[in-house]
Write a protein that holds these residues in place. Sequence first.
Motif, mmCIF file in Angstrom:
data_model
loop_
_atom_site.group_PDB
_atom_site.id
_atom_site.type_symbol
_atom_site.label_atom_id
_atom_site.label_comp_id
_atom_site.label_asym_id
_atom_site.label_seq_id
_atom_site.Cartn_x
_atom_site.Cartn_y
_atom_site.Cartn_z
ATOM 1 N N ILE A 79 0.830 -1.208 0.000
ATOM 2 C CA ILE A 79 0.000 0.000 0.000
ATOM 3 C C ILE A 79 0.855 1.244 0.000
ATOM 4 N N ALA A 83 0.778 3.930 -2.843
ATOM 5 C CA ALA A 83 0.465 5.311 -2.472
ATOM 6 C C ALA A 83 1.603 6.235 -2.892
ATOM 7 N N THR A 166 -3.842 -7.408 -6.862
ATOM 8 C CA THR A 166 -5.240 -7.043 -6.618
ATOM 9 C C THR A 166 -5.354 -5.724 -5.887
ATOM 10 N N ILE A 167 -4.358 -5.446 -5.024
ATOM 11 C CA ILE A 167 -4.417 -4.212 -4.237
ATOM 12 C C ILE A 167 -4.250 -2.999 -5.144
ATOM 13 N N ILE A 170 -6.949 -0.294 -5.850
ATOM 14 C CA ILE A 170 -7.125 0.934 -5.074
ATOM 15 C C ILE A 170 -6.603 2.116 -5.869
ATOM 16 N N ILE A 180 -12.782 -7.380 -6.143
ATOM 17 C CA ILE A 180 -12.528 -7.747 -4.748
ATOM 18 C C ILE A 180 -12.732 -6.571 -3.796
ATOM 19 N N VAL A 181 -12.336 -5.369 -4.202
ATOM 20 C CA VAL A 181 -12.496 -4.232 -3.289
ATOM 21 C C VAL A 181 -13.853 -3.556 -3.453
ATOM 22 N N GLN B 97 -11.911 -9.429 3.716
ATOM 23 C CA GLN B 97 -13.342 -9.300 3.424
ATOM 24 C C GLN B 97 -14.090 -10.614 3.599
ATOM 25 N N LEU B 198 -4.577 8.801 1.414
ATOM 26 C CA LEU B 198 -4.993 8.496 0.040
ATOM 27 C C LEU B 198 -6.331 9.151 -0.270
#
Lengths: 224, 238
Positions: A79, A83, A166-167, A170, A180-181, B97, B198
């Motif tokens: 992340i 970011a 997958t992340i 974002i 997924i998100v 999740q 973010l």
Amino acid sequence: MSVLADQFTAHTFVDAFRFIGDNASLMLSKTGQTCELAFAALGIALALALPLGLWLGHRHRGLFLALGVSTLGRALPIIVLIAFGLTVLGVGFWNNTAALVVLGIPPILTNAYFAVDGADRDAVEAARGMGLTERQVLLRIELPLGLPLIVAGVRISAVFVIASATIAAIAGGGGLGDIIVNQASYGLAGVIAGSLCVSAVALLTALALGLVHRAVSRSTTARA
Amino acid sequence: MIPVLGGSGPVIPSFGSGSSCEQNNGWWCTDWLREHWGDTLQPALVQHIELVAIAIAAGFLIASVLAIAGFRYRLLDVPVGGFADFLYTIPSIALFQLLVPFTGLTVLTVEIALTSYTLFVLYRNMVAGLRGVPEDALEAARGMGLTRVQTFFRVELPLASPAVLAGLRIATVSTVSIATVAAFVVPKGLGEPIFIGLDQNLFKTEILAAGGLAILLALAADVALAWFARAVTPWSRA
């Protein structure tokens, strides 16, 4: 960020498979995007880390670098990388690719280093005595000897990069992460379906690398 | 747009009214850090350490039991090891999740996910360590008349401990890193300031500060565990 909690029942997994069946073209294109992103990153990581690791291992230099890179690689949160990439490169393919490349390098580099560094010294000396050039020693002796460890590094890196890809959703990376998100749109069945596809891609890649490893080691043994 | 009823003046969105740091959004803003260390970063750091410590402790316990079982009964090793591998391929953001319907938006959800990720490394290293005990050492133990249990605690466990501790180091560093994703489920840990940064128009100082803290925490844990490993296994060079 928030997550909606759907009711989870025994049917949810059945629903997940039904979701894949009902949205086959969506799943296929999202899986394709994830593969594109992950394999591009993996390819770049491989091109950067493998030669460097092999060369350092061959020279028996840079132990500190090899160890440091592997620890740093584990310590870097995806992340934070994404970011950070967003602030520098903006939204898009390259931000996510760069983040995944950084994540993918350490296992490949470290394993390549230790594979070559730990190759049987007697065999290497014998090869030098037979008049092989340094390049030949590396490619014909050290590389085949260290192949299991090298492939293991690529496998760890591949699973890690595919799961992390997958992340990237974002940061607008697309792919299965989009599903997924986004439980609000696709429901829990969609989330499970998406992660099943990711796991499938990761496991199939690991399996394929295992087969490659077996094929390559068989051909090198046959030649020797 | 929702029409504003009551007509008590224009509705001004609040996102533009941050401090000068947030408005300028430069690479680094020390003022913001000084102002928000106490109410944002420090609590997040403490929560992060808690999240990781619990997950590692639970993972270590579970992996120990599984590893001893997998070591004794080789038949168990394939399914258990395969399951741990499979858990590792599930993307963290999905695993968090998937657990929410069972355990809700709670710390428990996060801990279950983080613990499952530690199993892969811990289990593999423990079994490899136990399997790697030289036959000579076992034979000597047998010759000395040690019982099965004595052999395990006095010979196998000490000889396996460098591999176990190496696994613990790897698992701890990775968990510190993965725990940043936990903020997707519960507003805890160093991931929370990152997600907020973010959301808030990519507020760089907050993202870099929290991310930097997470990386430093992971590296500090690595060094601390390396020292610990050297102290408890003085016979190995690691």
